[in-house]
Design an enzyme around this catalytic site. Structure first.
Site, mmCIF file in Angstrom:
data_model
loop_
_atom_site.group_PDB
_atom_site.id
_atom_site.type_symbol
_atom_site.label_atom_id
_atom_site.label_comp_id
_atom_site.label_asym_id
_atom_site.label_seq_id
_atom_site.Cartn_x
_atom_site.Cartn_y
_atom_site.Cartn_z
ATOM 1 N N ARG A 80 7.638 -6.245 1.973
ATOM 2 C CA ARG A 80 8.289 -6.488 3.263
ATOM 3 C C ARG A 80 8.790 -7.922 3.396
ATOM 4 N NH1 ARG A 80 4.304 -2.841 3.797
ATOM 5 N NH2 ARG A 80 4.762 -0.976 5.018
ATOM 6 N N HIS A 105 11.143 -2.958 0.657
ATOM 7 C CA HIS A 105 11.512 -2.450 -0.674
ATOM 8 C C HIS A 105 13.022 -2.425 -0.930
ATOM 9 C CE1 HIS A 105 7.454 -1.719 -1.655
ATOM 10 N NE2 HIS A 105 7.303 -0.535 -1.134
ATOM 11 N N HIS A 175 7.417 1.823 -8.424
ATOM 12 C CA HIS A 175 6.607 2.359 -7.327
ATOM 13 C C HIS A 175 6.048 3.740 -7.676
ATOM 14 C CE1 HIS A 175 5.478 3.134 -3.095
ATOM 15 N NE2 HIS A 175 5.627 1.812 -2.926
ATOM 16 N N SER A 176 5.554 3.903 -8.883
ATOM 17 C CA SER A 176 4.933 5.182 -9.265
ATOM 18 C C SER A 176 3.576 5.346 -8.591
ATOM 19 C CB SER A 176 4.749 5.254 -10.784
ATOM 20 O OG SER A 176 5.975 5.451 -11.432
ATOM 21 N N GLU A 309 1.637 -1.976 -7.790
ATOM 22 C CA GLU A 309 2.960 -2.589 -7.732
ATOM 23 C C GLU A 309 2.879 -4.067 -8.140
ATOM 24 O OE1 GLU A 309 4.628 -1.611 -3.752
ATOM 25 O OE2 GLU A 309 2.891 -0.272 -3.647
#
Length: 345
Positions: A80, A105, A175-176, A309
């Site tokens: 953010r 993101h 972002h898995s 992440e």
């Protein structure tokens, strides 16, 4: 080593393809050139059963409409940015506000909702994209390459390289959502996590860093000796409650490329070791996954996957005491994160 290219769908006039990387150990990783999304990672468990260990979908439409950034490369800035704005050299820039009044993101499309160019290599695939000056509000024409490579040691590497013709901000990540149980048989609450991290960033009610750096000792955030994900989900510690009972926090890494992040599922025996150049990892335990829709027939619910992440500190542009995410004009951005899959001894 083999790379299989197949048609996956169409967005307007742009074709979307899937690329399946296969090694000699029967591990497979499938990525698409829409958002550089990892759609599947198939690895064996302790009994040799090969199953998928990431949340994903089978159709392009589902990814286009996905609100969770499933498997995507996110940026220009992962995390953010407060107020959806920042200043560089006295000039103000207004970004897309896609998380209340904040920027999340990379914005409405960012890197995760666009079609990338793709080039097949012997051991992987190279994706490239030109993010034009003003896209999502960011300054500079930014050219970025993301390269996925797979080895016969069951290691997937992601290498990010980028350059801009103006000073800008950049910190990209993947972002898995991982679930080592295989084919989402269980949630991740009993997964164990080990982090070489003694400090974590405190968050405010909008999930933005307050600027305070917390020591993890004697808190549910201490994974220096390992612990289960459910520790945070069951905790009444204010920071766990704040993010929806769990974790969505940036951990400051004490080490790099030294087994700094290790995730294990004791039942399947699968392990994942993550090593990175980045100074932090946001551990997100899937607290905001809603009980709506499904992932390949498995109903969506909280804690069905965990994101790791690797990135710069979120909102560092507003915190002079944080390491900078400013990319200078003409400077080469380069960052590598490696994911090593194995079986617990």
């Amino acid at each position: 080593m083999e790379v299989l290219k197949e048609r996956f769908g169409q967005i307007g006039s742009q074709s979307v393809y899937s690329f399946t990387l296969k090694n000699d150990e029967e591990m497979e990783v499938t990525v698409i050139n829409y958002g550089c999304i990892i759609t599947r990672i198939n690895v064996p468990d302790a009994d040799g059963m090969i199953e998928n260990i990431v949340l994903g979908h089978d159709t392009l439409d589902e990814y286009v409409n996905d609100p969770y950034f499933l498997g995507a490369v996110v940026g220009r800035v992962a995390g953010r940015i407060k107020g959806g704005s920042f200043e560089l050299e006295g000039q103000s820039f207004t970004l897309a506000q896609n998380d209340n009044t904040n920027h999340l993101h990379g914005g409405l499309k960012g890197f995760g909702k666009v079609v990338w160019d793709a080039k097949v290599m012997e051991d992987g695939v190279l994706f490239s994209y030109l993010s034009r000056d003003g896209e999502e509000g960011y300054p500079g024409n930014l050219y970025i390459e993301v390269t996925y490579r797979l080895t016969n040691d069951n290691e997937l590497s992601i290498h990010y390289r980028a350059q801009s013709d103006q000073k800008t901000l950049l910190t990209a990540t993947n972002h898995s959502y991982f679930n080592l149980s295989g084919n989402l048989k269980r949630d991740v609450l009993n997964h164990s996590l080990h982090l070489k991290s003694s400090r974590v960033l405190e968050l405010d009610k909008e999930f933005l860093p307050t600027g305070r750096i917390m020591e993890v000792n004697d808190t549910p955030f201490d994974f220096t000796k390992g612990g289960t994900v459910k520790r945070g989900a069951e905790s009444d510690y204010p920071q766990n409650v704040l993010v929806g009972q769990g974790y969505d926090h940036p951990y400051i890494l004490d080490k790099n490329h030294d087994h700094e992040i290790v995730l294990k599922d004791p039942e399947s025996g699968r392990t994942l070791t993550v090593e990175s150049d980045e100074p932090a990892v946001v551990v997100y335990s899937g607290n905001s996954l809603k009980a709506e829709g499904d992932f390949r027939g498995v109903p969506s619910r909280k804690y069905l996957g965990i994101c790791l992440e690797t990135q710069a500190y979120p909102d560092s542009i507003h915190h002079p005491n944080f390491p900078s995410m400013v990319l200078e004009k003409g400077e080469m951005y380069s960052s590598v994160t490696r994911y090593k899959f194995g079986i617990e001894d």
